[in-house]
Scaffold this active site. Structure first.
Site, PDB file in Angstrom:
ATOM      1  N   CYS A 114       0.782  -1.375  -0.097  1.00 56.91           N
ATOM      2  CA  CYS A 114       0.164  -0.008   0.039  1.00 56.91           C
ATOM      3  C   CYS A 114       0.926   1.204   0.053  1.00 56.91           C
ATOM      4  CB  CYS A 114      -0.922   0.049   1.250  1.00 56.91           C
ATOM      5  SG  CYS A 114      -2.283   1.319   0.866  1.00 56.91           S
ATOM      6  N   HIS A 219      -3.887  -5.312   0.535  1.00 55.62           N
ATOM      7  CA  HIS A 219      -3.547  -5.569   2.140  1.00 55.62           C
ATOM      8  C   HIS A 219      -3.486  -6.932   2.269  1.00 55.62           C
ATOM      9  CE1 HIS A 219      -3.046  -1.487   3.533  1.00 55.62           C
ATOM     10  NE2 HIS A 219      -4.045  -1.196   2.761  1.00 55.62           N
ATOM     11  N   GLU A 221      -1.904  -8.628   4.339  1.00 56.90           N
ATOM     12  CA  GLU A 221      -1.817  -8.815   5.999  1.00 56.90           C
ATOM     13  C   GLU A 221      -3.067  -8.716   6.542  1.00 56.90           C
ATOM     14  OE1 GLU A 221      -1.493  -5.993   4.576  1.00 56.90           O
ATOM     15  OE2 GLU A 221      -1.961  -4.370   5.971  1.00 56.90           O
TER      16      GLU A 221
END
Ligand SMILES: [Mn+2]
Length: 241
Positions: A114, A219, A221
């Protein structure tokens, strides 16, 4: 030996009333847990105004992971702040730019998520749109709030010969999306490895394969525990990149 993954910390600077007014260094738990799950050893590196310390920090890590967060300070790519710019933190920018430079110098791979991908682009001389509204061809929802980050909401098309399409063994995937800034001019050293339907750069790699770099705009994660392709990115970063 598990690969040691350095994560530059973010710092909370806008909530002076919590933690008794202390600034707090932190990184989102998704990065920590995803790295641990694939066998990496995360090491969080607090923002340091003495950027001379980067060489020692980087010598202790095997790879560098740049996380999301604040907008990149637009002065770094020659622009004044637009009214739609979000929060910036020049200390974080400077610390991470110094770490990028040192990681490249010490030939250590970089995975950038990001804001991390946007900062990499700025490091290499690219520019950003400070807000999606400044992008004429904007048609895809890139801030999926309030939808859960566990749900992928928009598609990305992978460039045929990019490492990303080989890692994930596909030409298209669905990703979550939480960004209001995008790459405007891609840095000459980078190439776009994935794009959304409205032609926004969603992943980058280095043109020179000797620079082991992968950036993604989404994202992984936040959904690695329910999305195998997100976990595969961390596995690739820790063991292959
Ligand atoms: Mn997006």
């Amino acid at each position: 030996m598990k690969p040691i993954i350095g994560i530059p910390a973010n710092q909370i600077i806008s909530h002076a009333d919590i933690f008794q007014g202390n600034h707090v260094s932190y990184t989102p738990k998704g990065f920590v847990q995803a790295l641990q799950k694939v066998g990496g050893l995360p090491l969080v590196m607090p923002i340091n105004q003495n950027t001379e310390d980067v060489s020692e920090y980087v010598s202790h890590i095997d790879k560098l992971l740049l996380t999301g967060g604040q907008d990149v300070t637009p002065a770094l790519y020659g622009e004044e702040p637009h009214p739609k710019l979000g929060q910036t933190d020049i200390l974080r920018d400077n610390w991470e730019l110094a770490l990028i430079e040192e990681a490249l110098k010490q030939h250590k791979p970089i995975f950038a998520v990001c804001r991390g991908m946007q900062l990499l682009n700025v490091y290499f001389g690219g520019t950003l749109h400070q807000d999606l509204s400044l992008y004429d061809d904007w048609t895809v929802k890139h801030v999926q709030t309030p939808t859960s980050p566990s749900y992928a909401t928009h598609s990305v098309q992978l460039t045929g010969d990019s490492p990303l399409s080989k890692i994930l063994n596909t030409r298209e995937l669905s990703v979550n999306s939480y960004h209001h800034q995008i790459i405007k001019r891609t840095a000459p050293a980078l190439q776009v490895a994935a794009k959304s339907r409205d032609n926004v750069a969603e992943a980058v790699t280095a043109k020179d394969e000797a620079l082991r770099i992968l950036g993604v705009q989404w994202h992984p994660e936040l959904d690695f525990d329910v999305n195998e392709q997100s976990l595969a990115l961390f596995d690739y970063f820790v063991h292959t990149l």
